[in-house]
Design a protein around this motif. Sequence first.
Motif, PDB file in Angstrom:
ATOM      1  N   GLU A 192       0.827  -1.212   0.000  1.00 29.80           N
ATOM      2  CA  GLU A 192       0.000   0.000   0.000  1.00 29.80           C
ATOM      3  C   GLU A 192       0.855   1.254   0.000  1.00 29.80           C
ATOM      4  N   ALA A 193       2.019   1.163   0.623  1.00 27.15           N
ATOM      5  CA  ALA A 193       2.884   2.331   0.744  1.00 27.15           C
ATOM      6  C   ALA A 193       3.723   2.588  -0.509  1.00 27.15           C
ATOM      7  N   LEU A 194       3.788   1.612  -1.401  1.00 24.54           N
ATOM      8  CA  LEU A 194       4.593   1.788  -2.604  1.00 24.54           C
ATOM      9  C   LEU A 194       3.985   2.857  -3.514  1.00 24.54           C
ATOM     10  N   LYS A 195       4.862   3.659  -4.123  1.00 25.87           N
ATOM     11  CA  LYS A 195       4.387   4.693  -5.036  1.00 25.87           C
ATOM     12  C   LYS A 195       3.996   4.108  -6.386  1.00 25.87           C
ATOM     13  N   VAL A 196       4.565   2.944  -6.721  1.00 27.14           N
ATOM     14  CA  VAL A 196       4.190   2.289  -7.983  1.00 27.14           C
ATOM     15  C   VAL A 196       2.877   1.548  -7.788  1.00 27.14           C
ATOM     16  N   GLY A 197       2.142   1.361  -8.873  1.00 27.09           N
ATOM     17  CA  GLY A 197       0.895   0.619  -8.793  1.00 27.09           C
ATOM     18  C   GLY A 197       1.157  -0.862  -8.647  1.00 27.09           C
ATOM     19  N   VAL A 198       0.458  -1.509  -7.729  1.00 28.68           N
ATOM     20  CA  VAL A 198       0.592  -2.950  -7.525  1.00 28.68           C
ATOM     21  C   VAL A 198      -0.793  -3.591  -7.572  1.00 28.68           C
ATOM     22  N   VAL A 199      -0.961  -4.564  -8.451  1.00 24.75           N
ATOM     23  CA  VAL A 199      -2.205  -5.312  -8.570  1.00 24.75           C
ATOM     24  C   VAL A 199      -1.913  -6.777  -8.276  1.00 24.75           C
ATOM     25  N   ALA A 212      -3.265   1.715  -3.424  1.00 27.38           N
ATOM     26  CA  ALA A 212      -3.877   3.017  -3.709  1.00 27.38           C
ATOM     27  C   ALA A 212      -3.455   3.551  -5.072  1.00 27.38           C
ATOM     28  N   ALA A 213      -2.174   3.392  -5.401  1.00 23.96           N
ATOM     29  CA  ALA A 213      -1.684   3.898  -6.683  1.00 23.96           C
ATOM     30  C   ALA A 213      -2.352   3.170  -7.843  1.00 23.96           C
ATOM     31  N   ALA A 214      -2.477   1.846  -7.740  1.00 24.60           N
ATOM     32  CA  ALA A 214      -3.106   1.063  -8.811  1.00 24.60           C
ATOM     33  C   ALA A 214      -4.602   1.337  -8.884  1.00 24.60           C
ATOM     34  N   THR A 215      -5.231   1.545  -7.732  1.00 25.28           N
ATOM     35  CA  THR A 215      -6.667   1.847  -7.718  1.00 25.28           C
ATOM     36  C   THR A 215      -6.947   3.145  -8.470  1.00 25.28           C
ATOM     37  N   ALA A 216      -6.093   4.131  -8.276  1.00 24.45           N
ATOM     38  CA  ALA A 216      -6.255   5.399  -8.996  1.00 24.45           C
ATOM     39  C   ALA A 216      -6.078   5.190 -10.497  1.00 24.45           C
ATOM     40  N   MET A 217      -5.145   4.340 -10.868  1.00 22.81           N
ATOM     41  CA  MET A 217      -4.945   4.035 -12.288  1.00 22.81           C
ATOM     42  C   MET A 217      -6.167   3.346 -12.879  1.00 22.81           C
ATOM     43  N   LEU A 218      -6.738   2.413 -12.129  1.00 17.85           N
ATOM     44  CA  LEU A 218      -7.915   1.676 -12.603  1.00 17.85           C
ATOM     45  C   LEU A 218      -9.111   2.619 -12.766  1.00 17.85           C
ATOM     46  N   GLU A 219      -9.268   3.531 -11.820  1.00 13.96           N
ATOM     47  CA  GLU A 219     -10.382   4.476 -11.896  1.00 13.96           C
ATOM     48  C   GLU A 219     -10.237   5.408 -13.097  1.00 13.96           C
ATOM     49  N   ALA A 220      -9.008   5.778 -13.405  1.00 11.63           N
ATOM     50  CA  ALA A 220      -8.751   6.668 -14.539  1.00 11.63           C
ATOM     51  C   ALA A 220      -8.679   5.899 -15.853  1.00 11.63           C
ATOM     52  N   GLN A 221      -8.622   4.549 -15.742  1.00 13.35           N
ATOM     53  CA  GLN A 221      -8.442   3.663 -16.896  1.00 13.35           C
ATOM     54  C   GLN A 221      -7.180   4.034 -17.672  1.00 13.35           C
ATOM     55  N   ASP A 222      -6.158   4.423 -16.926  1.00 15.25           N
ATOM     56  CA  ASP A 222      -4.870   4.774 -17.515  1.00 15.25           C
ATOM     57  C   ASP A 222      -3.773   4.549 -16.470  1.00 15.25           C
TER      58      ASP A 222
END
Length: 380
Positions: A192-199, A212-222
């Motif tokens: 969760e603390a990583l700045k890179v997206g992790v799925v 959190a970073a990956a969730t933001a990417m998924l929401e933006a679809q980018d």
Amino acid sequence: MQQASVETFSDLIGSIYDCVITPERWTGVLDEICAELGFATGALSVASLTNMKAVVNAVSGSDLAVMTQNAIGYGPDIIELWGGAARIQQYPLGEPIVQSQAVPQAVISGNRYYREWALPKGLFDAVAVGLVRDKAMVGNAIFSQHESAGPVDDGQIAGLRLLAPHIRRAVTISNLFDMKTVEATTFAATVEALKVGVVLADEESKIVHSNAAATAMLEAQDPILMRHGRIAVQSAATTTTLQSAVAQAAKDEATLGQKGIGIPIPRPGGDPLVIHVLPLRRSPTRSGLIQRAAAALFVASAAGPPRLPHDALSQLYDLTPAEIRIFELICEGQTRDAISQSLGVAVSTVKSHLVHVFQKTGCRRQVDLVRLARSLTFPV
């Protein structure tokens, strides 16, 4: 030496991936590689170019603590021993380079480090494998051959060639964790603390968890998105490559090979990104991190802008870095002998890689490779 069994290599590859989470295991892994392949010593060194700190620094073999200390004063000599800085830049990542084949014997014999340190220890040859070489990191694994073992043989080279992509993936992802040991109980917080997206995904690429970073990417679809619960990207071809790598990671991580290392994500705008796939299931160390997850997908910044046709050759045809480099040099009109000399590998190795290039691309002649390269120069 005899070829190692698939079962032995599978265990060894599992140990390599465990080093992502417990980096202190690298020394033990090097011990295993040396014992399995018959090398006298092994050293793994990966350094960050952003803060000049070692990401990984592990050694195996007799007197290596002393050797490491002495090597500091021999820096320029060691570089010369591998043909010089410019030559080293030409060596393909993941391809074992045998010192005695890559550098003239006169250069080796006259080298100060070789005369004063290696030779007195009976270490008369070595094999280097480039692991990472970009704007963020530089890293290599080097294995020394004792004179009692005879010349470096094809079995040793084949073993290193098989292990190389797994070591490359492990050290690349290790850097994202900043080489900190990750406990199963704190894995979720660490991710969760990583700045890179992790799925985290299951064997069907269905998303089990995202930080959190990956969730933001998924929401933006980018650059990533969810389709029917599965991880995907805008490019259909890249999605297929990604999901195939996840399935392979879940099924048999030992055969994952080059797949899932730095999968480039085509984007209409923004900085270039890549996805690294880390298998989770096979080892108790990794499988205990989270239930149901078969792989962890790291969405990270690319080391540089996408390269076409380089990235396309890797993504579409599963070519290794060595095969891609030979493909490029053939397309530039270089002969096999010239490629052998520039890359520091035997002509037979060049021929072997070229056969694989033809098989994977479906081309029959060198002119067909040139046409293919031109067709991949622009997105298709």
